[in-house]
Design a protein around this motif. Structure first.
Motif, PDB file in Angstrom:
ATOM      1  N   PRO A  46      89.764   4.276  11.088  1.00 24.06           N
ATOM      2  CA  PRO A  46      89.439   4.587   9.696  1.00 24.06           C
ATOM      3  C   PRO A  46      88.040   4.110   9.306  1.00 24.06           C
ATOM      4  O   PRO A  46      87.482   3.200   9.932  1.00 24.06           O
ATOM      5  CB  PRO A  46      90.516   3.861   8.898  1.00 24.06           C
ATOM      6  CG  PRO A  46      91.157   2.911   9.821  1.00 24.06           C
ATOM      7  CD  PRO A  46      90.847   3.318  11.212  1.00 24.06           C
ATOM      8  N   SER A  47      87.521   4.700   8.263  1.00 20.44           N
ATOM      9  CA  SER A  47      86.194   4.349   7.769  1.00 20.44           C
ATOM     10  C   SER A  47      86.148   2.885   7.358  1.00 20.44           C
ATOM     11  O   SER A  47      87.072   2.370   6.714  1.00 20.44           O
ATOM     12  CB  SER A  47      85.840   5.253   6.588  1.00 20.44           C
ATOM     13  OG  SER A  47      84.505   5.051   6.220  1.00 20.44           O
ATOM     14  N   HIS A  48      85.072   2.206   7.749  1.00 19.13           N
ATOM     15  CA  HIS A  48      84.884   0.791   7.450  1.00 19.13           C
ATOM     16  C   HIS A  48      83.404   0.453   7.587  1.00 19.13           C
ATOM     17  O   HIS A  48      82.602   1.299   7.980  1.00 19.13           O
ATOM     18  CB  HIS A  48      85.724  -0.078   8.399  1.00 19.13           C
ATOM     19  CG  HIS A  48      85.328   0.065   9.834  1.00 19.13           C
ATOM     20  ND1 HIS A  48      85.636   1.185  10.592  1.00 19.13           N
ATOM     21  CD2 HIS A  48      84.609  -0.746  10.650  1.00 19.13           C
ATOM     22  CE1 HIS A  48      85.146   1.038  11.810  1.00 19.13           C
ATOM     23  NE2 HIS A  48      84.509  -0.122  11.877  1.00 19.13           N
ATOM     24  N   GLU A  61      84.823  10.854  25.061  1.00 25.08           N
ATOM     25  CA  GLU A  61      84.205  11.489  23.893  1.00 25.08           C
ATOM     26  C   GLU A  61      84.631  10.793  22.613  1.00 25.08           C
ATOM     27  O   GLU A  61      85.800  10.446  22.442  1.00 25.08           O
ATOM     28  CB  GLU A  61      84.621  12.955  23.852  1.00 25.08           C
ATOM     29  CG  GLU A  61      84.002  13.746  22.737  1.00 25.08           C
ATOM     30  CD  GLU A  61      84.429  15.206  22.785  1.00 25.08           C
ATOM     31  OE1 GLU A  61      84.093  15.896  23.766  1.00 25.08           O
ATOM     32  OE2 GLU A  61      85.113  15.639  21.846  1.00 25.08           O
ATOM     33  N   ILE A  62      83.665  10.626  21.722  1.00 28.97           N
ATOM     34  CA  ILE A  62      83.918  10.047  20.396  1.00 28.97           C
ATOM     35  C   ILE A  62      83.336  10.989  19.344  1.00 28.97           C
ATOM     36  O   ILE A  62      82.187  11.411  19.448  1.00 28.97           O
ATOM     37  CB  ILE A  62      83.232   8.672  20.235  1.00 28.97           C
ATOM     38  CG1 ILE A  62      83.776   7.663  21.233  1.00 28.97           C
ATOM     39  CG2 ILE A  62      83.406   8.150  18.819  1.00 28.97           C
ATOM     40  CD1 ILE A  62      83.066   6.332  21.185  1.00 28.97           C
ATOM     41  N   LYS A  63      84.129  11.284  18.347  1.00 28.96           N
ATOM     42  CA  LYS A  63      83.645  11.997  17.162  1.00 28.96           C
ATOM     43  C   LYS A  63      83.422  10.902  16.120  1.00 28.96           C
ATOM     44  O   LYS A  63      84.367  10.320  15.598  1.00 28.96           O
ATOM     45  CB  LYS A  63      84.682  13.014  16.692  1.00 28.96           C
ATOM     46  CG  LYS A  63      84.239  13.824  15.507  1.00 28.96           C
ATOM     47  CD  LYS A  63      85.310  14.838  15.147  1.00 28.96           C
ATOM     48  CE  LYS A  63      84.928  15.684  13.968  1.00 28.96           C
ATOM     49  NZ  LYS A  63      86.020  16.614  13.601  1.00 28.96           N
ATOM     50  N   LEU A  64      82.164  10.619  15.846  1.00 31.72           N
ATOM     51  CA  LEU A  64      81.791   9.483  15.017  1.00 31.72           C
ATOM     52  C   LEU A  64      81.122   9.962  13.737  1.00 31.72           C
ATOM     53  O   LEU A  64      80.213  10.792  13.783  1.00 31.72           O
ATOM     54  CB  LEU A  64      80.845   8.584  15.818  1.00 31.72           C
ATOM     55  CG  LEU A  64      80.390   7.257  15.254  1.00 31.72           C
ATOM     56  CD1 LEU A  64      81.579   6.345  14.947  1.00 31.72           C
ATOM     57  CD2 LEU A  64      79.460   6.567  16.251  1.00 31.72           C
ATOM     58  N   THR A  65      81.595   9.442  12.620  1.00 30.13           N
ATOM     59  CA  THR A  65      80.977   9.737  11.326  1.00 30.13           C
ATOM     60  C   THR A  65      80.283   8.474  10.850  1.00 30.13           C
ATOM     61  O   THR A  65      80.927   7.436  10.667  1.00 30.13           O
ATOM     62  CB  THR A  65      82.026  10.200  10.296  1.00 30.13           C
ATOM     63  OG1 THR A  65      82.673  11.378  10.798  1.00 30.13           O
ATOM     64  CG2 THR A  65      81.375  10.509   8.959  1.00 30.13           C
ATOM     65  N   GLU A  69      77.620  11.545   8.054  1.00 36.61           N
ATOM     66  CA  GLU A  69      77.169  12.515   9.054  1.00 36.61           C
ATOM     67  C   GLU A  69      78.014  12.390  10.320  1.00 36.61           C
ATOM     68  O   GLU A  69      78.110  11.305  10.906  1.00 36.61           O
ATOM     69  CB  GLU A  69      75.693  12.283   9.393  1.00 36.61           C
ATOM     70  CG  GLU A  69      75.133  13.322  10.329  1.00 36.61           C
ATOM     71  CD  GLU A  69      73.648  13.125  10.587  1.00 36.61           C
ATOM     72  OE1 GLU A  69      73.217  13.457  11.701  1.00 36.61           O
ATOM     73  OE2 GLU A  69      72.938  12.638   9.685  1.00 36.61           O
ATOM     74  N   THR A  70      78.624  13.502  10.739  1.00 30.92           N
ATOM     75  CA  THR A  70      79.519  13.507  11.897  1.00 30.92           C
ATOM     76  C   THR A  70      78.838  14.132  13.101  1.00 30.92           C
ATOM     77  O   THR A  70      78.188  15.166  12.988  1.00 30.92           O
ATOM     78  CB  THR A  70      80.813  14.289  11.573  1.00 30.92           C
ATOM     79  OG1 THR A  70      81.450  13.666  10.441  1.00 30.92           O
ATOM     80  CG2 THR A  70      81.771  14.284  12.748  1.00 30.92           C
ATOM     81  N   GLY A  84      76.272  -2.502   7.017  1.00 29.36           N
ATOM     82  CA  GLY A  84      76.818  -2.077   5.734  1.00 29.36           C
ATOM     83  C   GLY A  84      77.102  -0.598   5.584  1.00 29.36           C
ATOM     84  O   GLY A  84      77.622  -0.174   4.554  1.00 29.36           O
ATOM     85  N   VAL A  85      76.790   0.230   6.587  1.00 29.24           N
ATOM     86  CA  VAL A  85      77.003   1.675   6.480  1.00 29.24           C
ATOM     87  C   VAL A  85      78.436   2.024   6.888  1.00 29.24           C
ATOM     88  O   VAL A  85      78.924   1.594   7.929  1.00 29.24           O
ATOM     89  CB  VAL A  85      75.987   2.450   7.363  1.00 29.24           C
ATOM     90  CG1 VAL A  85      76.317   3.933   7.397  1.00 29.24           C
ATOM     91  CG2 VAL A  85      74.577   2.226   6.844  1.00 29.24           C
ATOM     92  N   GLU A  86      79.110   2.799   6.035  1.00 27.94           N
ATOM     93  CA  GLU A  86      80.483   3.241   6.321  1.00 27.94           C
ATOM     94  C   GLU A  86      80.493   4.133   7.557  1.00 27.94           C
ATOM     95  O   GLU A  86      79.620   4.998   7.711  1.00 27.94           O
ATOM     96  CB  GLU A  86      81.041   4.033   5.133  1.00 27.94           C
ATOM     97  CG  GLU A  86      81.339   3.200   3.908  1.00 27.94           C
ATOM     98  CD  GLU A  86      82.656   2.452   4.006  1.00 27.94           C
ATOM     99  OE1 GLU A  86      83.608   2.950   4.639  1.00 27.94           O
ATOM    100  OE2 GLU A  86      82.722   1.335   3.448  1.00 27.94           O
ATOM    101  N   HIS A  87      81.494   3.914   8.409  1.00 23.00           N
ATOM    102  CA  HIS A  87      81.647   4.730   9.606  1.00 23.00           C
ATOM    103  C   HIS A  87      83.101   4.730  10.052  1.00 23.00           C
ATOM    104  O   HIS A  87      83.862   3.814   9.757  1.00 23.00           O
ATOM    105  CB  HIS A  87      80.733   4.245  10.739  1.00 23.00           C
ATOM    106  CG  HIS A  87      80.982   2.829  11.140  1.00 23.00           C
ATOM    107  ND1 HIS A  87      80.544   1.753  10.384  1.00 23.00           N
ATOM    108  CD2 HIS A  87      81.634   2.304  12.202  1.00 23.00           C
ATOM    109  CE1 HIS A  87      80.917   0.633  10.968  1.00 23.00           C
ATOM    110  NE2 HIS A  87      81.590   0.934  12.075  1.00 23.00           N
ATOM    111  N   GLY A  88      83.485   5.786  10.748  1.00 24.40           N
ATOM    112  CA  GLY A  88      84.833   5.928  11.287  1.00 24.40           C
ATOM    113  C   GLY A  88      84.756   6.847  12.493  1.00 24.40           C
ATOM    114  O   GLY A  88      83.734   7.500  12.728  1.00 24.40           O
ATOM    115  N   ALA A  89      85.848   6.895  13.274  1.00 23.28           N
ATOM    116  CA  ALA A  89      85.771   7.669  14.513  1.00 23.28           C
ATOM    117  C   ALA A  89      87.117   8.216  14.939  1.00 23.28           C
ATOM    118  O   ALA A  89      88.170   7.668  14.610  1.00 23.28           O
ATOM    119  CB  ALA A  89      85.208   6.786  15.629  1.00 23.28           C
TER     120      ALA A  89
END
Length: 111
Positions: A46-48, A61-65, A69-70, A84-89
């Motif tokens: 989840p996004s964190h 393979e990773i689909k990373l946002t 931007e994904t 500090g930038v939100e990201h999830g995968a």
């Protein structure tokens, strides 16, 4: 191909996934944490956010946002996540990555 035996003997970290889903091995210094992740099953992260992170895909393979931007990352691809930038995968089974965290205490080490 798994990480070499000597890497697999490094201590693991406390992550919110069962051991049959992801195996971990880490090296920590006062200045940061290097983590080797091996995913046996698909994982939705989840996004964190947290301190800065750099990683590279070794296998799979990773689909990373990152910051909305994904992008899909494959073996040989690297990514940088600013502090500090939100990201999830979405991480596919069979994926292996090496992640470097600027926070030495990002994860609790299991002894």
């Amino acid at each position: 191909m798994p990480f070499p035996d000597f890497i697999q003997t490094f201590p693991g970290i406390d992550v919110p996934f069962p051991k049959d889903v992801v195996k971990t091995a880490v090296v920590r210094s006062d200045d940061g944490l290097v983590a080797f992740f091996s995913f046996a099953k698909d994982v939705e992260l989840p996004s964190h956010s947290h301190g800065a992170q750099w990683g590279t895909v070794v296998e799979g393979e990773i689909k990373l946002t990152i910051g909305g931007e994904t992008k899909i990352y494959k073996p040989g691809d690297s990514y940088t996540i600013p502090a500090g930038v939100e990201h999830g995968a979405s991480i596919k089974a069979g994926t292996r990555v090496i992640d470097v965290f600027e926070e030495a205490d990002r994860y609790q080490i299991k002894r």
